[in-house]
Design an enzyme around this catalytic site. Structure first.
Site, mmCIF file in Angstrom:
data_model
loop_
_atom_site.group_PDB
_atom_site.id
_atom_site.type_symbol
_atom_site.label_atom_id
_atom_site.label_comp_id
_atom_site.label_asym_id
_atom_site.label_seq_id
_atom_site.Cartn_x
_atom_site.Cartn_y
_atom_site.Cartn_z
ATOM 1 N N LYS A 53 0.845 -1.204 0.000
ATOM 2 C CA LYS A 53 0.000 0.000 0.000
ATOM 3 C C LYS A 53 0.878 1.251 0.000
ATOM 4 C CE LYS A 53 -3.826 -2.380 2.176
ATOM 5 N NZ LYS A 53 -4.483 -2.848 3.375
ATOM 6 N N GLN A 97 -4.558 -1.768 9.637
ATOM 7 C CA GLN A 97 -4.456 -3.080 8.993
ATOM 8 C C GLN A 97 -5.072 -4.158 9.894
ATOM 9 O OE1 GLN A 97 -3.216 -3.591 5.781
ATOM 10 N NE2 GLN A 97 -4.008 -5.659 6.071
ATOM 11 N N ASP A 120 -11.092 2.939 3.935
ATOM 12 C CA ASP A 120 -11.353 1.507 3.750
ATOM 13 C C ASP A 120 -12.854 1.239 3.589
ATOM 14 O OD1 ASP A 120 -9.322 -0.319 3.533
ATOM 15 O OD2 ASP A 120 -8.953 -0.477 5.690
#
Ligand code: NAP
Length: 285
Positions: A53, A97, A120
């Site tokens: 990422k 994460q 997200d």
């Protein structure tokens, strides 16, 4: 018949080129999109996702910062970190994460992220907005899937979509997004009976189970569009999807490969959401 392969890798490349231009434009207006990534612990798979990422951010000019926290961090300390990032002006997207260690509630952490920085698309407010068709950060994997289908001008309206899998991050939201596109959606899951009879009715079949080679052409209607979300390692350590690609492509009209399918699109949509958030910050969206 041999299906047309929808390459997420190629589509991601195209979209990222376009995004580079958008970032340059934003920088000209005095704003650099910023993504903060929090990684708790040292899980190798999570470390690898996070690296990927960050590398992608760098490639298109997005500022990214990584906070690597020890597995022993308390939930409260993590929530405090998020609060600081919620208030940071140079940060437009926050990503924690997953998975988190057992002593930290994922729910509490996701809900602590400001919905305006939840790139997200996991915050219940964004999920609610998505379900009611309002402007929202869409979850990246499902969003990427819809973009892949659209890239081939495949009509979704009135089509029977069967989604195998009902997780909160893939199965459920991808069905919702396809419903928003006026498809007729059926979900299958581990308690579904006679699954093959259902998947064989699908015009568009999305498989998000997480089991190597879970289904083959026997489960697919001639001419169906097949989206394989699964990322699994087979016995030889090779990355494979949930679908037996070589055999499924003989009956499908379109199919996504693994690797090089849905995976690259997931990060691409994360970058997209971060840029959108920066644009909103200056009232441009
Ligand atoms: P998950 O949370 O484990 O969910 C798996 C789903 O599959 C569950 O809903 C489960 O049903 C269903 N299932 C399990 N066994 C089944 C069976 N025998 N028949 C029918 N359904 C069954 O997984 P996930 O997070 O959605 O991920 C799915 C796959 O996608 C994984 O391989 C993951 O690595 C991959 N993935 C890829 C990306 C990407 O960017 N490419 C992103 C996210 C995930 P129940 O609900 O009844 O248990």
């Amino acid at each position: 018949m041999s299906a047309i392969v929808i390459s997420g890798k190629e589509l991601a490349k195209e979209k990222r080129e376009q995004m580079k231009g958008e970032v340059v434009e934003l920088k000209g207006k005095g704003i650099t999109p910023g993504l903060a990534v929090i990684l708790v612990g040292e899980d190798p798979a999570s470390q690898s996702y996070v690296r990927s990422k960050q590398k992608s951010c760098k490639e298109i000019g997005i500022h990214s910062e990584l906070d690597e926290l020890p597995v022993t961090i308390s939930e409260q300390e993590l929530l405090n970190k998020i609060e600081v990032l919620n208030k940071a002006d140079h940060i437009h997207g926050i990503l924690v994460q997953l998975p988190l260690p057992n002593h930290i509630s994922e729910k509490a952490v996701i809900e602590a992220i400001s919905p305006e920085k939840d790139v997200d698309g996991f915050h219940p407010i964004n999920i609610g907005r998505m379900m009611t068709g309002q402007e929202a950060f869409l979850p990246c994997t499902p969003y990427g899937i819809v973009e892949m289908i659209k890239s081939k001008d495949i009509d979704m309206e009135g089509k029977h979509v069967v989604v195998v899998g009902r997780s909160n991050i893939v199965g459920k939201p991808v069905g919702q997004l396809l419903l928003n596109e006026n498809a007729t959606v059926t979900y299958c899951h581990s308690r579904t009976k006679n699954m093959r009879d259902i998947t064989r009715q699908a015009d568009i079949l999305v498989v998000a189970v997480g089991k190597a080679h879970f289904l083959d052409q026997e489960y697919i209607k001639e001419g169906a569009v097949v989206i394989d979300v699964g990322v699994n390692r087979n016995n030889d350590g090779k990355l494979v999807g949930d679908v037996v690609f070589e055999n499924a492509k003989e009956v499908a009209s379109y199919i996504t490969p693994v690797p090089g399918g849905v995976g690259p699109m997931t990060i691409t949509m994360l970058l997209h959401n971060t840029i959108i958030s920066a644009k909103r910050h200056i009232g441009q969206e």
